[in-house]
Design a protein around this motif. Structure first.
Motif, mmCIF file in Angstrom:
data_model
loop_
_atom_site.group_PDB
_atom_site.id
_atom_site.type_symbol
_atom_site.label_atom_id
_atom_site.label_comp_id
_atom_site.label_asym_id
_atom_site.label_seq_id
_atom_site.Cartn_x
_atom_site.Cartn_y
_atom_site.Cartn_z
ATOM 1 N N GLY A 161 0.840 -1.194 0.000
ATOM 2 C CA GLY A 161 0.000 0.000 0.000
ATOM 3 C C GLY A 161 0.876 1.246 0.000
ATOM 4 O O GLY A 161 2.026 1.223 -0.468
ATOM 5 N N TYR A 162 0.341 2.337 0.502
ATOM 6 C CA TYR A 162 1.078 3.605 0.518
ATOM 7 C C TYR A 162 2.422 3.439 1.223
ATOM 8 O O TYR A 162 3.452 3.904 0.744
ATOM 9 N N VAL A 163 2.400 2.756 2.362
ATOM 10 C CA VAL A 163 3.633 2.650 3.146
ATOM 11 C C VAL A 163 4.576 1.600 2.559
ATOM 12 O O VAL A 163 5.761 1.863 2.327
ATOM 13 N N ASP B 11 2.255 -9.151 -1.432
ATOM 14 C CA ASP B 11 0.895 -8.745 -1.110
ATOM 15 C C ASP B 11 -0.037 -9.919 -1.374
ATOM 16 O O ASP B 11 0.256 -10.770 -2.217
ATOM 17 N N LYS C 134 -3.142 -6.581 -7.680
ATOM 18 C CA LYS C 134 -2.186 -5.493 -7.427
ATOM 19 C C LYS C 134 -0.770 -5.923 -7.811
ATOM 20 O O LYS C 134 -0.032 -5.192 -8.478
ATOM 21 N N VAL D 245 1.254 -3.763 6.514
ATOM 22 C CA VAL D 245 -0.142 -3.995 6.101
ATOM 23 C C VAL D 245 -1.067 -3.049 6.869
ATOM 24 O O VAL D 245 -0.654 -2.396 7.831
ATOM 25 N N THR E 30 -4.001 -1.430 9.251
ATOM 26 C CA THR E 30 -4.520 -1.649 10.608
ATOM 27 C C THR E 30 -5.803 -0.821 10.746
ATOM 28 O O THR E 30 -5.829 0.176 11.467
ATOM 29 N N THR F 140 1.017 0.999 11.830
ATOM 30 C CA THR F 140 0.706 1.712 13.070
ATOM 31 C C THR F 140 -0.096 0.774 13.963
ATOM 32 O O THR F 140 -1.216 0.389 13.613
ATOM 33 N N GLU G 144 6.063 4.465 10.815
ATOM 34 C CA GLU G 144 6.275 5.252 9.592
ATOM 35 C C GLU G 144 5.612 6.618 9.743
ATOM 36 O O GLU G 144 4.479 6.712 10.176
ATOM 37 N N GLU H 215 1.009 11.098 2.962
ATOM 38 C CA GLU H 215 0.517 10.878 1.604
ATOM 39 C C GLU H 215 0.583 12.202 0.852
ATOM 40 O O GLU H 215 0.342 13.263 1.421
ATOM 41 N N LYS I 133 -8.510 7.176 12.372
ATOM 42 C CA LYS I 133 -8.413 5.863 13.016
ATOM 43 C C LYS I 133 -7.384 5.866 14.149
ATOM 44 O O LYS I 133 -7.568 5.192 15.154
ATOM 45 N N ARG J 71 -10.121 7.900 1.655
ATOM 46 C CA ARG J 71 -10.556 7.283 2.906
ATOM 47 C C ARG J 71 -10.906 8.374 3.919
ATOM 48 O O ARG J 71 -10.121 9.280 4.156
HETATM 49 P P1 NAD Z 1 -2.929 0.187 2.492
HETATM 50 O O1 NAD Z 1 -4.303 -0.222 2.835
HETATM 51 O O2 NAD Z 1 -2.680 1.196 1.420
HETATM 52 O O3 NAD Z 1 -2.080 -1.115 2.102
HETATM 53 C C1 NAD Z 1 -2.066 -2.289 2.856
HETATM 54 C C2 NAD Z 1 -1.679 -3.440 1.921
HETATM 55 O O4 NAD Z 1 -1.465 -4.612 2.711
HETATM 56 C C3 NAD Z 1 -2.749 -3.804 0.900
HETATM 57 O O5 NAD Z 1 -2.186 -3.796 -0.396
HETATM 58 C C4 NAD Z 1 -3.186 -5.207 1.309
HETATM 59 O O6 NAD Z 1 -3.589 -6.011 0.223
HETATM 60 C C5 NAD Z 1 -1.921 -5.730 1.958
HETATM 61 N N1 NAD Z 1 -2.096 -6.888 2.831
HETATM 62 C C6 NAD Z 1 -3.104 -7.158 3.689
HETATM 63 N N2 NAD Z 1 -2.882 -8.330 4.295
HETATM 64 C C7 NAD Z 1 -1.714 -8.821 3.825
HETATM 65 C C8 NAD Z 1 -0.963 -9.992 4.077
HETATM 66 N N3 NAD Z 1 -1.362 -10.902 4.954
HETATM 67 N N4 NAD Z 1 0.203 -10.164 3.408
HETATM 68 C C9 NAD Z 1 0.612 -9.246 2.511
HETATM 69 N N5 NAD Z 1 -0.054 -8.102 2.234
HETATM 70 C C10 NAD Z 1 -1.211 -7.912 2.877
HETATM 71 O O7 NAD Z 1 -2.272 0.656 3.864
HETATM 72 P P2 NAD Z 1 -1.238 1.850 4.101
HETATM 73 O O8 NAD Z 1 -1.919 3.162 3.941
HETATM 74 O O9 NAD Z 1 0.023 1.581 3.362
HETATM 75 O O10 NAD Z 1 -0.961 1.671 5.666
HETATM 76 C C11 NAD Z 1 -0.247 0.556 6.187
HETATM 77 C C12 NAD Z 1 0.052 0.820 7.654
HETATM 78 O O11 NAD Z 1 0.904 1.959 7.768
HETATM 79 C C13 NAD Z 1 -1.169 1.139 8.502
HETATM 80 O O12 NAD Z 1 -0.974 0.628 9.796
HETATM 81 C C14 NAD Z 1 -1.183 2.643 8.548
HETATM 82 O O13 NAD Z 1 -1.815 3.137 9.705
HETATM 83 C C15 NAD Z 1 0.294 2.948 8.583
HETATM 84 N N6 NAD Z 1 0.662 4.275 8.046
HETATM 85 C C16 NAD Z 1 0.037 4.745 6.933
HETATM 86 C C17 NAD Z 1 0.412 5.981 6.435
HETATM 87 C C18 NAD Z 1 -0.273 6.562 5.238
HETATM 88 O O14 NAD Z 1 -0.112 7.761 4.997
HETATM 89 N N7 NAD Z 1 -1.024 5.799 4.459
HETATM 90 C C19 NAD Z 1 1.429 6.725 7.054
HETATM 91 C C20 NAD Z 1 2.068 6.177 8.153
HETATM 92 C C21 NAD Z 1 1.675 4.939 8.651
#
Ligand code: NAD
Length: 445
Positions: free
Chosen positions: A9-11, A30, A35, A84, A86, A121, A154, A158, A269, A336
Motif C-alpha cells: 500500500g502507501y507505506v 501482497d 495489485k 499492512v 490496521t 501503526t 512510519e 501521503e 483511526k 478514505r
Molecule cells: P494500504 O491499505 O494502502 O495497504 C495495505 C496493503 O497490505 C494492501 O495492499 C493489502 O492487500 C496488503 N495486505 C493485507 N494483508 C496482507 C498480508 N497478509 N500479506 C501481505 N499483504 C497484505 O495501507 P497503508 O496506507 O500503506 O498503511 C499501512 C500501515 O501503515 C497502517 O498501519 C497505517 O496506519 C500505517 N501508516 C500509513 C500511512 C499513510 O499515509 N497511508 C502513514 C504512516 C503509517
C-alpha cells in the motif's frame, strides 16, 4: 541488504521503492493478486508524486520485485517489514488481523535469522504479540531460528510520501537489542547522511510515539476548527487569528489551518485507536475524545453553511452543486474518511445533484460511489461548473487557488461559493458579485 516487505500500500510500496532506490534488494509481498500482477506490468496502483518512475526504474533494474509468494519473499530476507493495514475495528481500536496474519506467515516460512520490523501503526504491545505468534509457528514446526521484532513506525505523509521517505525528519527504532538497532542503522544509512535522524527507544515507546504524533497533529486541526467556529459567531476572521498565533514559535505555522475537518487513512483511526487504548487501560482520554468529536462535527460544517445560505435543507432539493476536490487532501487520490464523502452524502440526502472534479481521485470516486444519477465525475474544474447552481471547494489542490472569479460568477446560477479550505480573500471574491461562505471568517456571515 535483502529486504522483504509485506503490504504494497502507501507505506509498503513507497518504502520498498525508496529502499531499492538506494541499492537494497527488495521484494514486496501482497495478498492482492491483481495489485501484484499490475505492479509486475509497471502499473502503480496509487498516485504519489515521484513514485511511478521510481518503481519502474528499480523494477527494471531487478532491485524491486513483487510477489504473492510469501515463502519466496521470506526465504533469504535479513529484514522483514510488516506494512499492512490496521483499520479500525468496530469499537475503534486497531484491527490487528492483517498484522498477525503476516506474523503467522513469517513464522511458517522463516528459514534463517531475520529482524521483523513493524512499520504498520499498531497499539502498544503489538510487537510482543507478533513475537509470540512467530515463536509459536516456529515451535509448531520444531524450528529453532533466531529472530527479533522491532517497532519502526512510519511518518510519511501521503502526497509527499517519496520525499518523506528519502528525507525523513526522524527514524524511530523501537528495540532494546543493540544488534537489531545496528542492523537498521545500516539499512537506513543512505537516508541518514547529513545528520543523525535515528531515535532509538524501547519498543512500547516507539509504538506510542506514532499515535502521539498523529494525535498531536489532529489536535492542532480540531483546536483551530474550534476557534473558527467561535470566530464565526463573534464576527472575527480566523485567518487573521491564524496569522496572529502562528508567528509565535511555540505555536508555529504548521497544522493550524481551519477547514472542513481532517480525513485520510490515519488521523481518524489513530485518534480513535489511541483513545480506545487509553480506555482499555483505565484512563479516560478526555482530550482525544474531544478532538474526534470536533472533527466529526466539522465534517458537517460546509453543509451547515449551505443550509444557512439557502434558508433550509429542503431548499437544496433539485439544485446542482459543483464540488472541487474529493481526495482527503491535495496530491493524493486517497478518499478514505475524506470530508468530501460526508458532504456528497448530505447533498444527496437533501435531493441535490453533484458535479465533482478532483485531479487524481476520479477513479477512486467511481470505485466508491459507482454509477448514480445524482453524480457526474468531471474531467476539469471548469466542466464541473457547467449547469451548477453553486460551488463547494473541499480539497485545497493548487489549481483551485486562483480561479477567474468573473467566469465563476457567470457559470454559477446562484453566484455563491462555499469554501471548505479558506482559499480565497472574501473581499476579492465578493467584489465580483459572488456570495462567499468560508470557515470561521466572521465577515462573510
Ligand atoms: P494500504 O491499505 O494502502 O495497504 C495495505 C496493503 O497490505 C494492501 O495492499 C493489502 O492487500 C496488503 N495486505 C493485507 N494483508 C496482507 C498480508 N497478509 N500479506 C501481505 N499483504 C497484505 O495501507 P497503508 O496506507 O500503506 O498503511 C499501512 C500501515 O501503515 C497502517 O498501519 C497505517 O496506519 C500505517 N501508516 C500509513 C500511512 C499513510 O499515509 N497511508 C502513514 C504512516 C503509517
Amino acid at each position: 541488504m535483502h529486504v522483504a516487505i509485506f503490504g504494497t500500500g502507501y507505506v509498503g510500496l513507497v518504502s520498498g521503492a525508496c529502499l531499492a532506490e538506494v541499492g537494497h534488494d527488495v521484494i514486496c509481498v501482497d495478498v492482492d493478486q491483481a495489485k501484484i500482477a499490475g505492479l509486475e506490468r509497471g502499473v502503480v496502483p496509487i498516485y504519489e508524486p515521484g513514485l511511478e518512475p521510481m518503481v519502474k526504474a528499480n523494477h527494471a533494474a531487478g532491485r524491486l520485485k513483487f510477489t504473492t509468494d510469501a515463502a519466496r519473499a521470506v526465504a533469504d530476507a535479513e529484514v522483514i517489514f510488516i506494512a499492512v493495514g490496521t483499520p479500525p475495528d468496530e469499537d475503534g481500536s486497531a484491527d490487528l488481523q492483517y498484522v498477525l496474519a503476516v506474523a503467522h506467515t513469517i513464522g511458517r516460512h522463516l528459514r534463517a535469522p531475520a529482524i521483523v520490523v513493524d512499520k504498520s501503526t499498531v497499539p502498544v504491545g503489538t510487537a510482543d504479540r507478533v513475537r509470540e505468534t512467530i515463536a509459536a509457528e516456529l515451535a509448531a514446526r520444531g524450528a529453532d531460528i533466531a529472530f527479533d521484532v522491532v517497532s519502526n513506525p512510519e511518518f510519511l505523509k501521503e502526497g509527499a510520501a517519496v520525499e518523506d521517505c528519502m528525507r525523513p525528519d526522524r527514524i524511530v527504532i523501537g528495540s532494546t537489542d543493540p544488534a537489531s538497532i545496528e542492523k537498521l542503522r545500516r539499512l537506513y544509512a543512505p537516508f541518514n547522511r547529513n545528520r543523525d535522524r535515528i531515535v532509538a527507544m524501547d519498543v512500547r515507546s516507539a509504538e506510542l510515539t506514532k499515535y502521539a504524533a498523529n494525535a498531536m497533529l489532529a489536535t492542532k486541526i480540531s483546536f483551530m476548527n474550534e476557534i473558527a467556529n467561535i470566530a464565526e459567531r463573534v464576527g472575527a476572521d480566523v485567518e487573521q487569528v491564524r496569522r496572529g498565533i502562528g508567528s509565535d514559535p511555540r505555536i508555529g505555522w504548521h497544522f493550524i489551518y481551519p477547514g472542513a475537518g481532517y480525513g485520510g487513512s490515519c488521523f481518524p483511526k489513530d485518534v480513535q485507536a489511541l483513545a480506545r487504548t487509553a480506555g482499555q487501560h483505565g484512563h479516560e482520554p478526555i482530550l482525544l475524545n474531544a478532538v474526534e468529536a470536533v472533527n466529526d462535527r466539522q465534517k458537517a460544517h460546509l453543509f451547515d453553511l449551505l443550509v444557512r445560505h439557502y434558508g433550509a435543507a429542503e431548499a437544496l432539493r433539485g439544485k446542482t452543486f459543483a464540488v472541487w476536490g474529493l481526495a482527503f487532501k491535495p496530491d493524493t487520490d486517497d478518499m478514505r474518511e475524506a470530508s468530501s464523502r460526508r458532504l456528497l452524502q448530505q447533498l444527496w440526502d437533501a435531493g441535490a445533484h453533484v458535479r465533482a472534479f478532483d485531479p487524481e481521485a476520479r477513479d477512486e470516486a467511481r470505485r466508491i460511489f459507482g454509477q448514480r444519477d445524482d453524480l457526474v465525475l468531471c474531467e476539469s474544474a471548469e466542466e464541473a461548473l457547467q449547469g451548477a447552481d453553486a460551488l463547494a471547494v473541499v480539497t485545497e489542490w493548487k489549481q483551485f487557488r486562483s480561479p477567474d472569479f468573473a467566469r465563476l460568477r457567470e457559470a454559477l446560477r446562484d453566484a455563491v461559493v462555499f469554501d471548505g479550505r479558506n482559499l480565497y480573500e472574501p473581499g476579492e471574491i465578493e467584489a465580483e458579485g459572488i456570495a462567499y461562505w468560508a470557515i470561521g471568517r466572521g465577515r462573510s456571515i
